[in-house]
Design an enzyme around this catalytic site. Structure first.
Site, PDB file in Angstrom:
ATOM      1  N   LYS A   7      -2.954 -23.814  13.721  1.00 59.31           N
ATOM      2  CA  LYS A   7      -2.194 -24.256  12.551  1.00 59.31           C
ATOM      3  C   LYS A   7      -1.390 -23.091  12.016  1.00 59.31           C
ATOM      4  O   LYS A   7      -1.852 -21.940  12.055  1.00 59.31           O
ATOM      5  CB  LYS A   7      -3.160 -24.793  11.481  1.00 59.31           C
ATOM      6  CG  LYS A   7      -2.490 -25.153  10.164  1.00 59.31           C
ATOM      7  CD  LYS A   7      -3.395 -25.980   9.254  1.00 59.31           C
ATOM      8  CE  LYS A   7      -4.262 -25.191   8.319  1.00 59.31           C
ATOM      9  NZ  LYS A   7      -3.567 -24.281   7.401  1.00 59.31           N
ATOM     10  N   ASP A  24      -7.571 -19.635   7.139  1.00 54.24           N
ATOM     11  CA  ASP A  24      -7.441 -18.252   6.673  1.00 54.24           C
ATOM     12  C   ASP A  24      -7.843 -18.127   5.195  1.00 54.24           C
ATOM     13  O   ASP A  24      -7.793 -17.026   4.631  1.00 54.24           O
ATOM     14  CB  ASP A  24      -6.049 -17.675   6.962  1.00 54.24           C
ATOM     15  CG  ASP A  24      -4.933 -18.437   6.269  1.00 54.24           C
ATOM     16  OD1 ASP A  24      -5.200 -19.456   5.606  1.00 54.24           O
ATOM     17  OD2 ASP A  24      -3.769 -17.985   6.401  1.00 54.24           O
ATOM     18  N   GLU A  84       1.805 -22.227   8.787  1.00 56.23           N
ATOM     19  CA  GLU A  84       2.411 -22.770   7.566  1.00 56.23           C
ATOM     20  C   GLU A  84       3.930 -22.770   7.643  1.00 56.23           C
ATOM     21  O   GLU A  84       4.544 -21.751   7.984  1.00 56.23           O
ATOM     22  CB  GLU A  84       1.972 -21.918   6.366  1.00 56.23           C
ATOM     23  CG  GLU A  84       0.471 -21.971   6.123  1.00 56.23           C
ATOM     24  CD  GLU A  84       0.030 -21.127   4.938  1.00 56.23           C
ATOM     25  OE1 GLU A  84       0.893 -20.603   4.193  1.00 56.23           O
ATOM     26  OE2 GLU A  84      -1.191 -20.978   4.758  1.00 56.23           O
ATOM     27  N   GLU A 105      -0.624 -29.660   1.347  1.00 55.79           N
ATOM     28  CA  GLU A 105      -1.375 -28.974   0.285  1.00 55.79           C
ATOM     29  C   GLU A 105      -0.610 -29.027  -1.032  1.00 55.79           C
ATOM     30  O   GLU A 105       0.566 -28.624  -1.098  1.00 55.79           O
ATOM     31  CB  GLU A 105      -1.649 -27.510   0.684  1.00 55.79           C
ATOM     32  CG  GLU A 105      -2.403 -26.755  -0.405  1.00 55.79           C
ATOM     33  CD  GLU A 105      -3.129 -25.516   0.065  1.00 55.79           C
ATOM     34  OE1 GLU A 105      -3.030 -25.169   1.260  1.00 55.79           O
ATOM     35  OE2 GLU A 105      -3.796 -24.885  -0.780  1.00 55.79           O
ATOM     36  N   ASP A 155      -6.360 -21.185  12.001  1.00 55.17           N
ATOM     37  CA  ASP A 155      -5.090 -20.741  11.422  1.00 55.17           C
ATOM     38  C   ASP A 155      -4.551 -19.510  12.131  1.00 55.17           C
ATOM     39  O   ASP A 155      -5.309 -18.572  12.435  1.00 55.17           O
ATOM     40  CB  ASP A 155      -5.300 -20.358   9.948  1.00 55.17           C
ATOM     41  CG  ASP A 155      -5.085 -21.516   9.004  1.00 55.17           C
ATOM     42  OD1 ASP A 155      -4.289 -22.420   9.335  1.00 55.17           O
ATOM     43  OD2 ASP A 155      -5.712 -21.521   7.930  1.00 55.17           O
TER      44      ASP A 155
HETATM   45  O1  KIV Z   1      -6.995 -21.849   5.074  1.00 52.81           O
HETATM   46  C1  KIV Z   1      -7.451 -22.973   4.836  1.00 52.81           C
HETATM   47  O2  KIV Z   1      -8.642 -23.159   4.585  1.00 52.81           O
HETATM   48  C2  KIV Z   1      -6.528 -24.077   4.852  1.00 52.81           C
HETATM   49  C3  KIV Z   1      -7.009 -25.359   4.271  1.00 52.81           C
HETATM   50  C4  KIV Z   1      -6.925 -25.279   2.809  1.00 52.81           C
HETATM   51  C5  KIV Z   1      -6.242 -26.520   4.767  1.00 52.81           C
HETATM   52  O3  KIV Z   1      -5.426 -23.966   5.276  1.00 52.81           O
END
Ligand code: KIV
Length: 279
Positions: free
Chosen positions: A116, A49, A118, A186, A88
């Protein structure tokens, strides 16, 4: 790096590299970039994202919508990569286990091989629900960009004190125990990222700004290639200057046109192809 006819990467084959072969991962938001990363042999591609900042012009990731993610994921998935492609779940699309599963299913239908999101223990019910639905999941711990506004707009390093270190370890262990195959770390201090990597034997860690001792490294591709020259994170040294080169090349071409000396490369060669007939 790539071997023709070699099998596609899966969450299992990525996880199996733990302790054997480090994992390079990069983001892609469009079809040609996905193809190029795949041809370079990158085993794991994320439709992150970060799309919001490096493609869509938002100030952070909090405004990215599921529809926007799906649009870019479909473009990446059409590349039919050997690389494992993940996507994401954007902000506020996984507030409940039901919502998380419904939205993760949409991403899988669009071509994601994993999703994914968070967070750690606070989103464990959502993570468990996604895994129970048979969808591979990648965690994201440390600095959580979807919460940057709650942090006063600052991307802060995590794991600096013992309480932070303990929280990260507890989160990572909970994710591993749930069956998560990979976890992005991160902006985690290098010693804590190393400790998590060693503590989790069944989950690979993919670091970004978290030091060298993770199982893999991920970067936002425009950061690596200088594609977004207005901002580069402190921990990245761009290897190319694609943005600056594009600007210089276009300025040169535009000046040629304005002088009336149109470059011959502007005219199609007989029998040649154009971008409307790409393959
Ligand atoms: O959104 C993204 O690109 C990410 C990466 C930084 C891992 O989550």
């Amino acid at each position: 790096m790539d071997t023709p006819g070699a099998p596609r990467f899966t969450p299992e084959s990525i996880r199996a590299r733990k302790g054997r072969l480090p994992i390079p991962a990069l983001t892609a938001y469009d079809h040609p970039t996905a193809r190029l990363l795949d041809e370079a042999g990158v085993p794991m591609i994320l439709v992150g994202d970060s799309l919001g900042m490096v493609v869509l012009g938002y100030p952070d990731t909090t405004q990215v919508t599921l529809d926007e993610m799906r649009h870019h994921l479909r473009a990446v998935a059409r590349a039919g990569t050997r690389a494992l492609v993940g996507c994401d779940l954007p902000f506020r699309t996984y507030d409940t286990p039901e919502q998380a599963v419904a939205n993760a299913r949409l991403l899988v239908a669009d071509g994601a091989g994993f999703v994914k999101a968070e967070g750690g223990l606070e989103i464990l019910p959502q993570i468990r629900a996604i895994l129970d639905a048979g969808i591979p999941f990648c965690g994201h711990l440390g600095m959580l960009p979807q919460h940057v506004l709650e942090e006063g707009g600052k991307y802060r390093i995590k794991g600096r004190d013992d309480a932070g270190r303990q929280r990260l370890l507890a989160d990572a262990r909970a994710l591993e125990e749930a069956g998560v195959f990979a976890c992005v770390l991160e902006l985690v201090t290098s010693p804590v990222a190393q400790e998590i990597t060693r503590a989790c034997s069944r989950m690979v860690t993919i670091g970004i700004g978290s030091g060298p001792d993770c199982d893999g490294q991920i970067l936002v591709t425009p950061d690596l290639i200088g594609g977004f020259p207005w901002f580069t994170p402190r921990f990245v040294t761009p290897r190319l200057r694609t943005g600056a080169d594009l600007r210089d090349t276009v300025a040169q071409w535009a000046a040629e046109v304005e002088r009336g000396g149109v470059a011959s490369s502007q005219f199609p060669v007989a029998g040649g192809t154009s971008s409307t007939s790409p393959n």
